[in-house]
Scaffold this motif. Structure first.
Motif, mmCIF file in Angstrom:
data_model
loop_
_atom_site.group_PDB
_atom_site.id
_atom_site.type_symbol
_atom_site.label_atom_id
_atom_site.label_comp_id
_atom_site.label_asym_id
_atom_site.label_seq_id
_atom_site.Cartn_x
_atom_site.Cartn_y
_atom_site.Cartn_z
ATOM 1 N N GLU A 49 -8.230 -4.913 0.063
ATOM 2 C CA GLU A 49 -7.456 -4.870 -1.178
ATOM 3 C C GLU A 49 -8.331 -4.482 -2.365
ATOM 4 O O GLU A 49 -7.976 -4.739 -3.512
ATOM 5 C CB GLU A 49 -6.786 -6.224 -1.418
ATOM 6 C CG GLU A 49 -5.761 -6.594 -0.353
ATOM 7 C CD GLU A 49 -5.125 -7.948 -0.606
ATOM 8 O OE1 GLU A 49 -4.448 -8.100 -1.655
ATOM 9 O OE2 GLU A 49 -5.301 -8.854 0.235
ATOM 10 N N PRO A 89 -9.281 -1.528 -4.465
ATOM 11 C CA PRO A 89 -8.864 -0.139 -4.683
ATOM 12 C C PRO A 89 -10.039 0.814 -4.895
ATOM 13 O O PRO A 89 -9.933 2.010 -4.652
ATOM 14 C CB PRO A 89 -7.989 -0.215 -5.938
ATOM 15 C CG PRO A 89 -8.419 -1.461 -6.636
ATOM 16 C CD PRO A 89 -8.834 -2.419 -5.559
ATOM 17 N N ARG A 96 -11.566 1.092 -0.831
ATOM 18 C CA ARG A 96 -10.745 1.099 0.379
ATOM 19 C C ARG A 96 -10.733 2.463 1.062
ATOM 20 O O ARG A 96 -10.922 2.563 2.277
ATOM 21 C CB ARG A 96 -9.314 0.674 0.032
ATOM 22 C CG ARG A 96 -8.384 0.591 1.252
ATOM 23 C CD ARG A 96 -7.017 0.046 0.845
ATOM 24 N NE ARG A 96 -6.418 0.884 -0.171
ATOM 25 C CZ ARG A 96 -5.938 0.424 -1.325
ATOM 26 N NH1 ARG A 96 -6.012 -0.862 -1.607
ATOM 27 N NH2 ARG A 96 -5.406 1.242 -2.211
#
Length: 470
Positions: free
Chosen positions: A242, A244, A247
């Motif tokens: 999670e 950003p 990822r």
């Protein structure tokens, strides 16, 4: 600042992305932009893309200028007063930096390039509607060829950034230089600084149940077991992390002990051997699974998976009630805003300063009102000193949901620069001027020793630099 001219503004646009190949020859239609050098071709005619400049090992194509126009338009930048000569000059500057970055053995990793490339593609898709429309807009054959060209452009851009950083990294200004810089301004020439504010806030985070935390810990332990059994950590990070910021690159970060990561994360990462995976590590952002991929002296390559426990509706309602009660106690005079921040706020960074926010650019508590982030500006722009906002719900993608109240502690009206009161801002302006001067001197020197050729039709351009060697 009001006295920064358009030439300098163009110079500072180092983040412009230019989509175009440095070697391919393609046929493109004339773009509906003002051509300030060459006569326009008759409507509907085609022109063959050709080399308009060579800088060291790099070339600039005619289509690169067209594409720079299109990229600026995609970012909703007005191109009405920007000439082809100016864009060619900017492109040649970038090529000069990139060429000498390679000569100086500056390295840009593919991971860095891929991360920025994905961010740029996400932005274009958001603006244009889909990947297919993005490919069509930039007149590319298909998505893979678009990505290939974008990769090369971003890599060159990052080389440019690293070279510029190397040139100005050690530039400093002395107090005497700041004084001399400021003394040059007389009367109406003295810089005008906009209205400023000091902002304080109190933050309440909804509590997360132990049961929810344990669920996340157990899931991360399962993933660790799967990876140790042969699964790909990269794939797990892409699927489940999670964070950003990492990822899409499989949770990858390059770090040293000085990297600005939270202490718990750094302590865990530097306690691991190469190839080892941590147990779940708790930080203010959630729980992390950390994998040390490579150790090279004081620098390590890590991958991580971040998972965040979810807040229940009951916990969210309780946090809202708490912040409302704190606000009411302040309004009734029972406690001051600063004291309430020190005793009740869940934000450790501002708690000890009575809730005052720190401007990360100046390291002062004062913010220029018109330069506030939009969400902060909308919350405080019309507050009088001492007034308090209603409770605000903020859903930060990094830290999750929080409730906050904000106040304007002090307002400073728009004013002409005062050497004593505004010393740090004046110092910053003096430093920027010196950096621009150093950059200019470096460019002038390197232009003399670098192979440069400009196509005949662009040799009458009034460039900022002496690209055309007489």
């Amino acid at each position: 600042m009001k006295f920064i001219n358009s030439k300098l503004a163009l110079f500072l646009v180092t983040s412009c992305m230019v989509i175009g190949s440095v070697s391919a020859q393609e046929i493109i239609k004339d773009e509906p932009v003002q051509d300030t050098v060459k006569p326009k071709a008759p409507t509907g005619k085609l022109k063959v893309d050709g080399i308009v400049a060579v800088v060291g090992d790099f070339v600039v194509l005619d289509s690169d200028i067209d594409m720079m126009y299109k990229e600026l338009q995609a970012q909703e930048v007005s191109v009405k007063d920007i000439t082809r000569c100016e864009l060619l000059g900017k492109l040649m500057e970038d090529k000069l930096y990139a060429h000498h970055a390679i000569q100086d053995s500056i390295i840009v990793s593919d991971v860095e390039v891929n991360e920025r490339m994905q961010q740029q593609i996400d932005y274009f898709v958001e603006q244009l509607g889909s990947e297919q429309r993005m490919v069509e807009y930039f007149k590319k054959r298909d998505l893979p060829s678009f990505k290939e060209e974008l990769f090369e452009m971003i890599k060159n851009q990052k080389l440019t950034e690293q070279m510029q950083k190397k040139i100005i990294d050690e530039v400093e200004v002395t107090p005497e230089e700041v004084k001399i810089f400021f003394s040059k301004f007389k009367g109406d020439e003295i810089p005008q600084f906009g209205a400023e504010v000091e902002i304080a806030q109190i933050v309440v985070k909804p509590e997360i149940s132990q049961e929810e935390k344990q669920k996340i810990i157990d899931r991360l332990k399962e993933i660790k077991k799967e990876v140790e059994g042969g699964a790909s950590f990269y794939s797990k990070a892409v699927l489940y992390s999670e964070d950003p910021g990492s990822r899409s690159s499989g949770g990858f970060y390059k770090m040293t002990r000085k990297t600005a990561f939270v202490k718990e994360f750094k302590d865990a990462a530097f306690s691991l051997d190469e190839g080892e995976i941590s147990d779940p590590v708790e930080t203010e952002f959630g729980y992390h699974l950390i994998y040390v991929e490579k150790i090279r002296g004081q620098e390590i390559d890590v991958r991580h998976i971040l998972m965040k426990p979810k807040v229940s509706k009951e916990s969210e309602a309780a946090a809202k009630k708490k912040i409302e009660n704190i606000r009411q106690r302040i309004l009734s005079g029972e406690i001051s805003f600063a004291d309430a921040a020190k005793s009740e706020s869940d934000e450790k960074e501002t708690r000890n300063s009575g809730g005052l926010l720190m401007n990360p650019r100046t390291l002062e508590t004062r913010f220029e009102l018109t330069k506030l982030p939009s969400e902060l500006y909308s919350a405080v722009y019309d507050l009088k000193e001492g007034e308090i906002t209603q409770p605000l719900l903020e859903d930060d993608p990094r830290t999750g949901k929080v409730f906050k109240i904000m106040t304007v502690a002090t307002r400073y009206p728009e004013h002409k620069a005062d050497f004593a009161q505004d010393y740090l801002k004046i110092k910053e302006l003096a430093l920027k001027e010196k950096q621009i001067q150093i950059i200019g001197e470096w460019s002038e020197e390197k232009i003399k020793e670098t192979y440069i050729k400009v196509a005949k039709e662009y040799q009458d351009c009034k460039f900022a630099n002496h690209w055309v060697k007489k």
